[in-house]
Design a protein around this motif. Sequence first.
Motif, PDB file in Angstrom:
ATOM      1  N   PRO A   1       0.807  -1.230   0.000  1.00 40.20           N
ATOM      2  CA  PRO A   1       0.000   0.000   0.000  1.00 40.20           C
ATOM      3  C   PRO A   1       0.839   1.279   0.000  1.00 40.20           C
ATOM      4  CG  PRO A   1      -0.973  -1.605   1.477  1.00 40.20           C
ATOM      5  CD  PRO A   1       0.359  -2.170   1.035  1.00 40.20           C
ATOM      6  N   THR A   2       1.964   1.283   0.700  1.00 41.70           N
ATOM      7  CA  THR A   2       2.817   2.474   0.722  1.00 41.70           C
ATOM      8  C   THR A   2       3.441   2.723  -0.642  1.00 41.70           C
ATOM      9  OG1 THR A   2       3.291   2.117   3.060  1.00 41.70           O
ATOM     10  CG2 THR A   2       4.793   3.569   1.862  1.00 41.70           C
ATOM     11  N   ALA A   3       3.905   1.668  -1.301  1.00 43.90           N
ATOM     12  CA  ALA A   3       4.503   1.821  -2.628  1.00 43.90           C
ATOM     13  C   ALA A   3       3.496   2.397  -3.622  1.00 43.90           C
ATOM     14  CB  ALA A   3       5.032   0.482  -3.130  1.00 43.90           C
ATOM     15  N   LYS A   4       2.243   2.004  -3.477  1.00 42.82           N
ATOM     16  CA  LYS A   4       1.206   2.515  -4.386  1.00 42.82           C
ATOM     17  C   LYS A   4       1.019   4.017  -4.229  1.00 42.82           C
ATOM     18  CE  LYS A   4      -1.267  -1.845  -4.682  1.00 42.82           C
ATOM     19  NZ  LYS A   4      -2.480  -2.574  -4.319  1.00 42.82           N
ATOM     20  N   LEU A   5       1.412   4.559  -3.071  1.00 43.58           N
ATOM     21  CA  LEU A   5       1.298   5.996  -2.844  1.00 43.58           C
ATOM     22  C   LEU A   5       2.505   6.787  -3.331  1.00 43.58           C
ATOM     23  CD1 LEU A   5      -0.147   5.998   0.782  1.00 43.58           C
ATOM     24  CD2 LEU A   5      -1.387   6.480  -1.337  1.00 43.58           C
ATOM     25  N   CYS A   6       3.662   6.140  -3.476  1.00 42.41           N
ATOM     26  CA  CYS A   6       4.860   6.912  -3.800  1.00 42.41           C
ATOM     27  C   CYS A   6       5.532   6.551  -5.121  1.00 42.41           C
ATOM     28  CB  CYS A   6       5.854   6.872  -2.647  1.00 42.41           C
ATOM     29  SG  CYS A   6       6.439   5.273  -2.152  1.00 42.41           S
ATOM     30  N   TYR A   7       4.947   5.621  -5.882  1.00 39.87           N
ATOM     31  CA  TYR A   7       5.451   5.302  -7.220  1.00 39.87           C
ATOM     32  C   TYR A   7       4.367   5.604  -8.249  1.00 39.87           C
ATOM     33  CZ  TYR A   7       9.383   2.656  -5.286  1.00 39.87           C
ATOM     34  OH  TYR A   7      10.532   2.288  -4.634  1.00 39.87           O
ATOM     35  N   THR A   8       4.778   5.927  -9.461  1.00 42.21           N
ATOM     36  CA  THR A   8       3.807   6.153 -10.522  1.00 42.21           C
ATOM     37  C   THR A   8       3.224   4.821 -10.973  1.00 42.21           C
ATOM     38  OG1 THR A   8       5.416   5.935 -12.314  1.00 42.21           O
ATOM     39  CG2 THR A   8       5.122   8.143 -11.383  1.00 42.21           C
ATOM     40  N   THR A   9       2.092   4.884 -11.629  1.00 49.27           N
ATOM     41  CA  THR A   9       1.464   3.684 -12.182  1.00 49.27           C
ATOM     42  C   THR A   9       2.439   2.973 -13.101  1.00 49.27           C
ATOM     43  OG1 THR A   9      -0.687   4.757 -12.084  1.00 49.27           O
ATOM     44  CG2 THR A   9      -0.509   2.851 -13.524  1.00 49.27           C
ATOM     45  N   GLU A  10       3.134   3.726 -13.911  1.00 52.80           N
ATOM     46  CA  GLU A  10       4.081   3.155 -14.863  1.00 52.80           C
ATOM     47  C   GLU A  10       5.222   2.421 -14.141  1.00 52.80           C
ATOM     48  OE1 GLU A  10       7.047   5.297 -17.762  1.00 52.80           O
ATOM     49  OE2 GLU A  10       5.006   5.353 -18.570  1.00 52.80           O
ATOM     50  N   GLU A  11       5.720   2.988 -13.050  1.00 50.85           N
ATOM     51  CA  GLU A  11       6.796   2.348 -12.308  1.00 50.85           C
ATOM     52  C   GLU A  11       6.361   1.057 -11.638  1.00 50.85           C
ATOM     53  OE1 GLU A  11       9.670   5.857 -10.698  1.00 50.85           O
ATOM     54  OE2 GLU A  11       7.602   5.873  -9.954  1.00 50.85           O
ATOM     55  N   LEU A  12       5.096   0.936 -11.332  1.00 47.95           N
ATOM     56  CA  LEU A  12       4.591  -0.260 -10.655  1.00 47.95           C
ATOM     57  C   LEU A  12       4.286  -1.401 -11.620  1.00 47.95           C
ATOM     58  CD1 LEU A  12       2.255   1.398  -8.016  1.00 47.95           C
ATOM     59  CD2 LEU A  12       4.499   0.374  -7.641  1.00 47.95           C
ATOM     60  N   GLN A  13       4.301  -1.138 -12.909  1.00 39.34           N
ATOM     61  CA  GLN A  13       3.986  -2.168 -13.897  1.00 39.34           C
ATOM     62  C   GLN A  13       5.211  -2.956 -14.277  1.00 39.34           C
ATOM     63  OE1 GLN A  13       2.003  -0.126 -17.065  1.00 39.34           O
ATOM     64  NE2 GLN A  13       0.162   0.104 -15.853  1.00 39.34           N
TER      65      GLN A  13
END
Length: 98
Positions: free
Chosen positions: A86-98
């Motif tokens: 959940p924390t990563a979803k707040l501090c990374y862009t959608t593109e970075e999480l893919q």
Amino acid sequence: MVNHDPATEHDPVAEAAARAVDKDPNVYTLDAKAGAREALAPIRELHKPMTADERESRWLSWWRDDDGDICRECTSSWAVAQWPCPTAKLCYTTEELQ
């Protein structure tokens, strides 16, 4: 090629900069983005996928790569937190999480 849907994309730096500019018109967008990026840097350093060596050193070698990544900060010897946490979803862009 990844399809980008602007309606669902998340960029925490741009969002923080927009809030700063909305609150104070004397704040420049580029300065606000730089500040937000710096503020998120230590959080991003903690909340990132654990490497195979880190899993081994934490007695998590049983975790298979095809099970997905796990967060290095949120995972302990008794609980595994999948990446993105959940924390990563707040501090990374959608593109970075893919």
